[in-house]
Design a protein around this motif. Structure first.
Motif, mmCIF file in Angstrom:
data_model
loop_
_atom_site.group_PDB
_atom_site.id
_atom_site.type_symbol
_atom_site.label_atom_id
_atom_site.label_comp_id
_atom_site.label_asym_id
_atom_site.label_seq_id
_atom_site.Cartn_x
_atom_site.Cartn_y
_atom_site.Cartn_z
ATOM 1 N N PHE A 1 0.833 -1.202 0.000
ATOM 2 C CA PHE A 1 0.000 0.000 0.000
ATOM 3 C C PHE A 1 0.869 1.253 0.000
ATOM 4 O O PHE A 1 0.666 2.170 -0.796
ATOM 5 C CB PHE A 1 -0.938 -0.002 1.213
ATOM 6 N N LEU A 2 1.851 1.309 0.896
ATOM 7 C CA LEU A 2 2.712 2.491 0.984
ATOM 8 C C LEU A 2 3.548 2.675 -0.283
ATOM 9 O O LEU A 2 3.741 3.807 -0.746
ATOM 10 C CB LEU A 2 3.618 2.399 2.206
ATOM 11 N N HIS A 3 4.020 1.573 -0.837
ATOM 12 C CA HIS A 3 4.804 1.660 -2.068
ATOM 13 C C HIS A 3 3.957 2.273 -3.189
ATOM 14 O O HIS A 3 4.414 3.174 -3.903
ATOM 15 C CB HIS A 3 5.309 0.267 -2.453
ATOM 16 N N LYS A 4 2.718 1.808 -3.332
ATOM 17 C CA LYS A 4 1.826 2.361 -4.362
ATOM 18 C C LYS A 4 1.530 3.834 -4.088
ATOM 19 O O LYS A 4 1.521 4.654 -5.000
ATOM 20 C CB LYS A 4 0.521 1.569 -4.418
ATOM 21 N N GLN A 5 1.277 4.171 -2.821
ATOM 22 C CA GLN A 5 0.969 5.552 -2.471
ATOM 23 C C GLN A 5 2.121 6.490 -2.804
ATOM 24 O O GLN A 5 1.910 7.630 -3.201
ATOM 25 C CB GLN A 5 0.630 5.680 -0.981
ATOM 26 N N SER A 6 3.348 6.010 -2.641
ATOM 27 C CA SER A 6 4.502 6.872 -2.911
ATOM 28 C C SER A 6 4.566 7.283 -4.380
ATOM 29 O O SER A 6 5.126 8.327 -4.706
ATOM 30 C CB SER A 6 5.799 6.185 -2.488
ATOM 31 N N TYR A 7 3.995 6.468 -5.263
ATOM 32 C CA TYR A 7 3.955 6.828 -6.674
ATOM 33 C C TYR A 7 2.671 7.567 -7.032
ATOM 34 O O TYR A 7 2.665 8.406 -7.928
ATOM 35 C CB TYR A 7 4.131 5.580 -7.553
ATOM 36 N N GLN A 8 1.583 7.269 -6.326
ATOM 37 C CA GLN A 8 0.322 7.945 -6.620
ATOM 38 C C GLN A 8 0.282 9.357 -6.048
ATOM 39 O O GLN A 8 -0.505 10.183 -6.497
ATOM 40 C CB GLN A 8 -0.851 7.131 -6.078
ATOM 41 N N MET A 9 1.145 9.640 -5.082
ATOM 42 C CA MET A 9 1.122 10.969 -4.473
ATOM 43 C C MET A 9 1.701 12.037 -5.399
ATOM 44 O O MET A 9 1.679 13.214 -5.075
ATOM 45 C CB MET A 9 1.828 10.966 -3.118
ATOM 46 N N VAL A 10 2.158 11.644 -6.573
ATOM 47 C CA VAL A 10 2.656 12.611 -7.552
ATOM 48 C C VAL A 10 1.542 13.575 -7.947
ATOM 49 O O VAL A 10 1.805 14.703 -8.353
ATOM 50 C CB VAL A 10 3.242 11.871 -8.781
ATOM 51 N N GLU A 11 0.293 13.140 -7.762
ATOM 52 C CA GLU A 11 -0.844 14.019 -8.049
ATOM 53 C C GLU A 11 -0.755 15.307 -7.235
ATOM 54 O O GLU A 11 -1.117 16.381 -7.714
ATOM 55 C CB GLU A 11 -2.159 13.292 -7.739
ATOM 56 N N ILE A 12 -0.250 15.205 -6.015
ATOM 57 C CA ILE A 12 -0.081 16.400 -5.177
ATOM 58 C C ILE A 12 0.888 17.358 -5.851
ATOM 59 O O ILE A 12 0.629 18.553 -5.959
ATOM 60 C CB ILE A 12 0.441 16.009 -3.778
ATOM 61 N N GLN A 13 1.997 16.830 -6.322
ATOM 62 C CA GLN A 13 2.992 17.667 -6.976
ATOM 63 C C GLN A 13 2.437 18.255 -8.275
ATOM 64 O O GLN A 13 2.709 19.413 -8.597
ATOM 65 C CB GLN A 13 4.237 16.840 -7.258
ATOM 66 N N ASP A 14 1.652 17.471 -9.012
ATOM 67 C CA ASP A 14 1.054 17.966 -10.251
ATOM 68 C C ASP A 14 0.144 19.162 -9.991
ATOM 69 O O ASP A 14 0.111 20.111 -10.773
ATOM 70 C CB ASP A 14 0.270 16.864 -10.960
ATOM 71 N N ARG A 15 -0.571 19.131 -8.879
ATOM 72 C CA ARG A 15 -1.456 20.254 -8.546
ATOM 73 C C ARG A 15 -0.673 21.513 -8.186
ATOM 74 O O ARG A 15 -1.203 22.609 -8.229
ATOM 75 C CB ARG A 15 -2.400 19.874 -7.415
ATOM 76 N N MET A 16 0.587 21.324 -7.834
ATOM 77 C CA MET A 16 1.445 22.465 -7.526
ATOM 78 C C MET A 16 2.255 22.907 -8.736
ATOM 79 O O MET A 16 3.185 23.683 -8.613
ATOM 80 C CB MET A 16 2.392 22.109 -6.369
ATOM 81 N N GLY A 17 1.917 22.400 -9.903
ATOM 82 C CA GLY A 17 2.597 22.826 -11.115
ATOM 83 C C GLY A 17 3.600 21.825 -11.635
ATOM 84 O O GLY A 17 4.309 22.104 -12.578
ATOM 85 N N GLY A 18 3.704 20.659 -11.001
ATOM 86 C CA GLY A 18 4.615 19.624 -11.466
ATOM 87 C C GLY A 18 5.997 19.758 -10.871
ATOM 88 O O GLY A 18 6.290 20.687 -10.119
ATOM 89 N N SER A 19 6.871 18.827 -11.233
ATOM 90 C CA SER A 19 8.218 18.816 -10.661
ATOM 91 C C SER A 19 9.066 19.949 -11.206
ATOM 92 O O SER A 19 10.113 20.254 -10.659
ATOM 93 C CB SER A 19 8.890 17.474 -10.933
ATOM 94 N N ALA A 20 8.622 20.584 -12.265
ATOM 95 C CA ALA A 20 9.399 21.676 -12.851
ATOM 96 C C ALA A 20 9.307 22.960 -12.034
ATOM 97 O O ALA A 20 10.020 23.913 -12.305
ATOM 98 C CB ALA A 20 8.923 21.940 -14.271
ATOM 99 N N THR A 21 8.461 23.017 -11.023
ATOM 100 C CA THR A 21 8.295 24.256 -10.254
ATOM 101 C C THR A 21 9.562 24.657 -9.526
ATOM 102 O O THR A 21 9.776 25.827 -9.267
ATOM 103 C CB THR A 21 7.153 24.134 -9.227
#
Length: 186
Positions: free
Chosen positions: A85-105
């Protein structure tokens, strides 16, 4: 003196959004009379709910902290399911970063931020990016630690079973010796 107890509020029953409708449109600024504020919608940060993926299944132990030798396999499955569960969440939490403009911010020019152009927006976006990265890495590390704990417990279980077989063979051997000894006396 009596102790006053309060019952905890079930925060999962609260709405996900809070919406305030304004019956009378309010101008945002006197300079822009065509823009009006008719209401506000925001996420309800007080809402809390336990993800169903963390709820124990029908035959799972849940929050048990003590295990006996016969239930080591359950403990291994519990550790591995939580690690998954935690392993999957660590990859699915990228949605949080996407809402902040992505990793390019992190590499945005000064004054540009998904949070706006006010003076501290870039600092806040940078702090958020750093916190996101460290949190994501911590979740992945925790998942890896759970996998390692499951593997260690599997080894303990195998050693226990080996010792049990050795003890069983010793008992059988002792019984044979006593049996042989009783036959020799007869």
């Amino acid at each position: 003196m009596t102790e006053e107890r309060t019952t905890p509020v079930d925060r999962a029953e609260q709405p996900e959004e809070i919406r305030l409708d304004n019956p009378i449109p309010v101008p945002i600024t006197p300079l822009v009379p065509t823009m009006h504020l008719d209401g506000i919608t925001m996420d309800n940060v007080n809402r809390a709910e336990r993800p169903t993926a963390l709820m124990p299944g029908a035959n799972e132990a849940g929050a048990r902290t003590e295990w006996d030798a016969t239930s080591l396999e359950e403990a291994i499955r519990w550790l591995e399911s939580h690690a998954d569960f935690l392993h999957k969440q660590s990859y699915q939490m990228v949605e949080i970063q996407d809402r902040m403009g992505g990793s390019a911010t992190a590499g945005m020019p000064t004054g540009t931020s998904p949070l706006g152009t006010f003076p501290r927006a870039q600092d806040l976006a940078t702090k958020h990016s750093s916190l996101f990265t460290s949190t994501q890495q911590s979740v992945r590390n925790l998942a890896e630690d759970l996998y390692q704990a499951a593997n260690a417990l599997r080894e303990v279980k195998e050693n226990y079973e080996t010792a049990e077989r050795a003890n069983a063979m010793s008992a059988a051997e002792m019984e044979r010796v006593f049996s042989d000894a009783s036959k020799q006396k007869a």
